[in-house]
Design a protein around this motif. Structure first.
Motif, mmCIF file in Angstrom:
data_model
loop_
_atom_site.group_PDB
_atom_site.id
_atom_site.type_symbol
_atom_site.label_atom_id
_atom_site.label_comp_id
_atom_site.label_asym_id
_atom_site.label_seq_id
_atom_site.Cartn_x
_atom_site.Cartn_y
_atom_site.Cartn_z
ATOM 1 N N LEU A 75 -13.697 34.118 10.339
ATOM 2 C CA LEU A 75 -12.313 34.486 10.578
ATOM 3 C C LEU A 75 -11.921 35.728 9.779
ATOM 4 O O LEU A 75 -11.261 36.629 10.293
ATOM 5 C CB LEU A 75 -11.389 33.316 10.244
ATOM 6 C CG LEU A 75 -9.906 33.494 10.487
ATOM 7 C CD1 LEU A 75 -9.633 33.801 11.962
ATOM 8 C CD2 LEU A 75 -9.148 32.262 10.049
ATOM 9 N N ASP A 76 -12.363 35.795 8.519
ATOM 10 C CA ASP A 76 -12.045 36.955 7.683
ATOM 11 C C ASP A 76 -12.704 38.221 8.215
ATOM 12 O O ASP A 76 -12.160 39.312 8.106
ATOM 13 C CB ASP A 76 -12.477 36.724 6.237
ATOM 14 C CG ASP A 76 -11.652 35.648 5.555
ATOM 15 O OD1 ASP A 76 -10.504 35.411 5.991
ATOM 16 O OD2 ASP A 76 -12.156 35.042 4.602
ATOM 17 N N TRP A 79 -10.684 38.920 11.856
ATOM 18 C CA TRP A 79 -9.231 39.082 11.919
ATOM 19 C C TRP A 79 -8.798 40.525 11.696
ATOM 20 O O TRP A 79 -9.280 41.217 10.802
ATOM 21 C CB TRP A 79 -8.514 38.196 10.910
ATOM 22 C CG TRP A 79 -7.039 38.492 10.898
ATOM 23 C CD1 TRP A 79 -6.336 39.109 9.908
ATOM 24 C CD2 TRP A 79 -6.104 38.251 11.950
ATOM 25 N NE1 TRP A 79 -5.026 39.250 10.274
ATOM 26 C CE2 TRP A 79 -4.852 38.735 11.533
ATOM 27 C CE3 TRP A 79 -6.203 37.671 13.205
ATOM 28 C CZ2 TRP A 79 -3.711 38.651 12.312
ATOM 29 C CZ3 TRP A 79 -5.072 37.589 13.993
ATOM 30 C CH2 TRP A 79 -3.838 38.073 13.543
ATOM 31 N N ARG A 86 -9.767 43.037 17.156
ATOM 32 C CA ARG A 86 -10.319 41.678 17.162
ATOM 33 C C ARG A 86 -11.317 41.495 18.311
ATOM 34 O O ARG A 86 -12.392 40.913 18.120
ATOM 35 C CB ARG A 86 -9.207 40.633 17.255
ATOM 36 C CG ARG A 86 -8.372 40.522 16.007
ATOM 37 C CD ARG A 86 -7.495 39.274 16.008
ATOM 38 N NE ARG A 86 -6.659 39.095 17.164
ATOM 39 C CZ ARG A 86 -5.377 39.434 17.240
ATOM 40 N NH1 ARG A 86 -4.784 39.996 16.203
ATOM 41 N NH2 ARG A 86 -4.680 39.206 18.333
#
Length: 191
Positions: A75-76, A79, A86
């Motif tokens: 996710l890091d 994002w 994205r």
């Protein structure tokens, strides 16, 4: 279903509506009482723990093919406030997680010479989509609203200001004849 936050704040939380069975809801209410937290706080904490879980969440470990000095979250890495960025990061890093609609948009981007830096050889333009640095992100951003229509309206590619569809692929690279006709036929639509 998640709802978009107002455009005024980047840090504003997004709304999430969900249904749970009565027994689970009662259990959550008891957990709220025990922890002296609101239901929102308890749910946010539980969902965050799931996302960060090294086995079932989005933690990246050596089994994913990445060698990292310390565990990190997918996710890091993915994002970004920009939906375009994205999508590009997802396409390059974890294409297997792309939704069908995202795949259609990405294919449209990959199959259009306008979005790529490449090389001219005689009367051909050749570009390689395997290298992210060849992508002109600003051009994708400029056409983003139209590109988002592609999954629902395949003919939306006709609305793109510069449509240069791929004519053939050679060793992972795409080729289009320069100065080809701007006339778009059904066969030119990439899916």
């Amino acid at each position: 279903m998640a709802k978009k936050a107002s455009k005024g704040s980047q840090n504003k939380a997004e709304a999430l509506t969900m249904r749970v069975n009565p027994k689970l809801k009662y259990g959550l209410e008891l957990l709220c009482r025990k922890q002296h937290r609101t239901l929102t706080s308890v749910m946010e904490r539980a969902l965050s723990a799931l996302v960060n879980d090294p086995d079932e969440g989005l933690a990246i470990n050596d089994s994913t093919g990445f060698t990292l000095s310390e565990p990190t979250l997918m996710l890091d890495r993915l994002w970004d406030p920009s939906e375009v960025v994205r999508l590009i990061r997802l396409a390059y890093d974890w294409p297997q997680l792309m939704a069908y609609e995202e795949e259609l948009i990405w294919k449209t981007i990959c199959d259009n010479a306008f979005y790529w830096v490449g090389e001219s050889r005689s009367d051909e333009f050749i570009w390689d989509t395997r290298d992210e640095s060849n992508l002109n992100i600003q051009k994708v951003i400029a056409d983003w609203e139209t590109l988002k229509k592609v999954p629902d309206e395949p003919n939306a590619v006709k609305l793109l200001t510069h449509w240069m569809p791929v004519e053939r692929k050679v060793e992972g690279r795409r080729v289009v004849t320069q100065n080809n006709s701007e006339t778009l036929t059904e066969d030119d639509i990439p899916f």
